[in-house]
Design an enzyme around this catalytic site. Structure first.
Site, PDB file in Angstrom:
ATOM      1  N   HIS A  13       0.953  -1.113  -0.037  1.00 23.40           N
ATOM      2  CA  HIS A  13      -0.150   0.042   0.031  1.00 23.40           C
ATOM      3  C   HIS A  13       0.842   1.173   0.211  1.00 23.40           C
ATOM      4  O   HIS A  13       1.903   1.144   0.057  1.00 23.40           O
ATOM      5  CB  HIS A  13      -0.960  -0.139   1.279  1.00 23.40           C
ATOM      6  CG  HIS A  13      -0.276   0.108   2.531  1.00 23.40           C
ATOM      7  ND1 HIS A  13       0.593  -0.879   3.171  1.00 23.40           N
ATOM      8  CD2 HIS A  13      -0.508   1.108   3.538  1.00 23.40           C
ATOM      9  CE1 HIS A  13       0.789  -0.617   4.338  1.00 23.40           C
ATOM     10  NE2 HIS A  13       0.148   0.534   4.673  1.00 23.40           N
TER      11      HIS A  13
ATOM     12  N   HIS B  75       1.549   3.775   1.949  1.00 23.43           N
ATOM     13  CA  HIS B  75       2.170   4.499   3.077  1.00 23.43           C
ATOM     14  C   HIS B  75       3.643   4.501   3.004  1.00 23.43           C
ATOM     15  O   HIS B  75       4.312   3.394   2.557  1.00 23.43           O
ATOM     16  CB  HIS B  75       1.577   3.753   4.335  1.00 23.43           C
ATOM     17  CG  HIS B  75       0.089   4.333   4.752  1.00 23.43           C
ATOM     18  ND1 HIS B  75      -0.637   3.337   5.665  1.00 23.43           N
ATOM     19  CD2 HIS B  75      -0.624   5.315   4.392  1.00 23.43           C
ATOM     20  CE1 HIS B  75      -1.768   4.335   5.583  1.00 23.43           C
ATOM     21  NE2 HIS B  75      -1.900   5.248   4.743  1.00 23.43           N
TER      22      HIS B  75
ATOM     23  N   ASP C 271       6.095   3.942   4.826  1.00 22.77           N
ATOM     24  CA  ASP C 271       6.948   2.838   5.087  1.00 22.77           C
ATOM     25  C   ASP C 271       6.906   1.513   4.454  1.00 22.77           C
ATOM     26  O   ASP C 271       7.585   0.700   4.999  1.00 22.77           O
ATOM     27  CB  ASP C 271       6.727   2.343   6.938  1.00 22.77           C
ATOM     28  CG  ASP C 271       5.089   2.165   7.055  1.00 22.77           C
ATOM     29  OD1 ASP C 271       4.369   2.916   6.310  1.00 22.77           O
ATOM     30  OD2 ASP C 271       4.782   1.566   7.994  1.00 22.77           O
ATOM     31  N   HIS C 272       6.110   1.631   3.533  1.00 25.51           N
ATOM     32  CA  HIS C 272       6.031   0.462   2.687  1.00 25.51           C
ATOM     33  C   HIS C 272       6.463   0.601   1.234  1.00 25.51           C
ATOM     34  O   HIS C 272       6.747  -0.368   0.502  1.00 25.51           O
ATOM     35  CB  HIS C 272       4.702  -0.192   2.671  1.00 25.51           C
ATOM     36  CG  HIS C 272       4.168  -0.680   4.148  1.00 25.51           C
ATOM     37  ND1 HIS C 272       4.176  -1.786   4.479  1.00 25.51           N
ATOM     38  CD2 HIS C 272       3.686   0.361   5.127  1.00 25.51           C
ATOM     39  CE1 HIS C 272       3.671  -1.966   5.731  1.00 25.51           C
ATOM     40  NE2 HIS C 272       3.510  -0.756   6.228  1.00 25.51           N
TER      41      HIS C 272
ATOM     42  N   HIS D  53      -7.728  -1.239   5.522  1.00 27.57           N
ATOM     43  CA  HIS D  53      -6.737  -0.331   6.162  1.00 27.57           C
ATOM     44  C   HIS D  53      -6.998   1.083   5.694  1.00 27.57           C
ATOM     45  O   HIS D  53      -8.120   1.391   4.976  1.00 27.57           O
ATOM     46  CB  HIS D  53      -5.139  -0.496   5.716  1.00 27.57           C
ATOM     47  CG  HIS D  53      -4.145   0.000   6.142  1.00 27.57           C
ATOM     48  ND1 HIS D  53      -3.960   0.390   7.560  1.00 27.57           N
ATOM     49  CD2 HIS D  53      -2.992   0.840   5.924  1.00 27.57           C
ATOM     50  CE1 HIS D  53      -2.796   0.881   8.144  1.00 27.57           C
ATOM     51  NE2 HIS D  53      -2.311   1.046   6.870  1.00 27.57           N
TER      52      HIS D  53
ATOM     53  N   ASP E 102      -0.229  -4.197   6.643  1.00 28.05           N
ATOM     54  CA  ASP E 102      -1.352  -3.109   7.452  1.00 28.05           C
ATOM     55  C   ASP E 102      -2.850  -3.397   7.480  1.00 28.05           C
ATOM     56  O   ASP E 102      -3.103  -3.312   6.254  1.00 28.05           O
ATOM     57  CB  ASP E 102      -0.908  -1.681   7.124  1.00 28.05           C
ATOM     58  CG  ASP E 102       0.518  -1.320   7.574  1.00 28.05           C
ATOM     59  OD1 ASP E 102       1.241  -2.243   7.972  1.00 28.05           O
ATOM     60  OD2 ASP E 102       0.886  -0.319   7.643  1.00 28.05           O
TER      61      ASP E 102
ATOM     62  N   HIS F  49       5.704  -5.486  12.484  1.00 28.32           N
ATOM     63  CA  HIS F  49       5.070  -4.065  12.342  1.00 28.32           C
ATOM     64  C   HIS F  49       4.734  -3.428  13.845  1.00 28.32           C
ATOM     65  O   HIS F  49       3.607  -2.759  13.804  1.00 28.32           O
ATOM     66  CB  HIS F  49       3.988  -3.904  11.616  1.00 28.32           C
ATOM     67  CG  HIS F  49       3.488  -2.717  10.772  1.00 28.32           C
ATOM     68  ND1 HIS F  49       2.751  -1.705  11.392  1.00 28.32           N
ATOM     69  CD2 HIS F  49       3.933  -2.027   9.741  1.00 28.32           C
ATOM     70  CE1 HIS F  49       2.810  -0.513  10.600  1.00 28.32           C
ATOM     71  NE2 HIS F  49       3.340  -0.637   9.627  1.00 28.32           N
TER      72      HIS F  49
HETATM   73 ZN   LIG Z   1       2.811   0.670   7.937  1.00 26.24          ZN
HETATM   74 ZN   LIG Z   2      -0.212   1.602   6.556  1.00 25.73          ZN
END
Ligand SMILES: [Zn+2]
Ligand SMILES: [Zn+2]
Length: 301
Positions: free
Chosen positions: A60, A62, A64-65, A140, A210, A268
């Site tokens: 996704h 975000h 951090d991914h 999410h 997530d 995570h």
């Molecule tokens: Zn994340």
């Molecule tokens: Zn996320």
């Protein structure tokens, strides 16, 4: 199948620990799952050859991914990569990538294939003779997929002594292990069951990035050999989990139990927790076969 955890943390940086990312080796293909910023450093520190990676899957949009994606794509050109790279990502990530590459007139030395994901239903996104990859739609705060990896056609085990005794030409050994009958040198038909036994089980791995607690995924991941499920919070912070659409350790445990998976890996983790053993303790109240993800951990599936 072999899995290496490159990073095990949530979105906020923590000293010595990296955001969630993994590398899966399935039938000699290497798949990078999620790509946080500065992924090259993590690959280097675990001595993983950059060019080994065949696919990158992004769950996704975000940071951090996926913030490491454009950096890695660019690094590959500096290294004069030649082999094809396939990136599977949400449509919005593809749009961002294309904009970044266009604005910087980025030179790409290899074939870069970007496959946009936008379905809300599970879909098979890759299939070969050896394995398949399907999406696991998650719930999410933005469009998000997990991924299910399933081996197929694992070969049967050949009893070579018996094959020799039955006067079977070596060129037919491969056919037998694939479950096909052959003729021996005397012209007699040999049933593959006669000279082979059941080989390795076809294994399966589900990566659930997530997500809030989402029982709709249970059917899709039922009986997998290994489930990775995010577990950002502990049950005492359930309200925070609800607000941010993440799971608690207890949520991950319930999913693992109800899907009857063989083993659960959780990760995570929010940086607010010092003692990660509390996560394991919480899961073990209802599901026993659980381990913490940590950077550098190797798992044989
Ligand atoms: Zn994340
Ligand atoms: Zn996320």
């Amino acid at each position: 199948m072999k899995l290496k955890i490159l990073g095990s943390q949530g979105a906020l940086p923590r000293r010595g620990m990296y955001s969630s990312s993994q590398i899966l080796n399935i039938k000699n293909k290497h798949i990078l799952i999620d790509c946080p910023e500065g992924i090259q450093f993590q690959l280097k520190s675990f001595r993983i050859k950059f060019s080994k990676i065949d696919f990158i899957l992004i769950s996704h949009a975000h940071g951090d991914h996926y913030f490491g994606l454009i950096g890695l794509i660019s690094t590959y050109s500096l290294l004069r990569r030649k082999n094809k790279l396939s990136v599977f990502c949400p449509r919005v990530v593809s749009e961002i990538l294309n904009t970044q590459m266009k604005i910087s007139s980025m030179f790409i030395s290899y074939e870069l294939e970007i496959i946009e994901l936008n379905s809300n239903d599970s879909e098979k996104i890759y299939e070969s003779n050896d394995f398949s990859i399907s999406t696991i739609p998650l719930k999410h705060s933005t469009y998000c997929n997990g991924f299910l990896f399933q081996e197929k056609n694992n070969k049967r085990k050949l009893n070579i002594d018996l094959a020799l005794k039955l006067n079977i030409n070596k060129v037919y050994y491969n056919k037998l292990t694939k479950g096909e009958n052959v003729f021996n040198e005397n012209g007699d038909e040999i049933n593959y069951r006669e000279v082979t036994s059941k080989g390795l089980k076809n294994k399966s791995y589900a990566y659930c990035s997530d997500t809030t607690y989402y029982p709709s995924i249970i059917e899709k991941i039922s009986h997998v050999d290994l489930l990775y499920h995010e577990s950002t919070f502990l049950e005492k912070d359930r309200e925070k989990a609800k607000l941010t659409m993440h799971s608690t350790a207890m949520d991950a445990a319930k999913i693992a139990r109800d899907a009857q998976v063989n083993k659960l890996i959780i990760g995570h983790f929010s940086s607010r927790y010092e003692n990660l053993d509390l996560f394991v303790n919480e899961v073990k109240q209802i599901f026993q076969n659980v381990e913490l993800a940590f950077d550098g951990k190797d798992i044989d599936i």
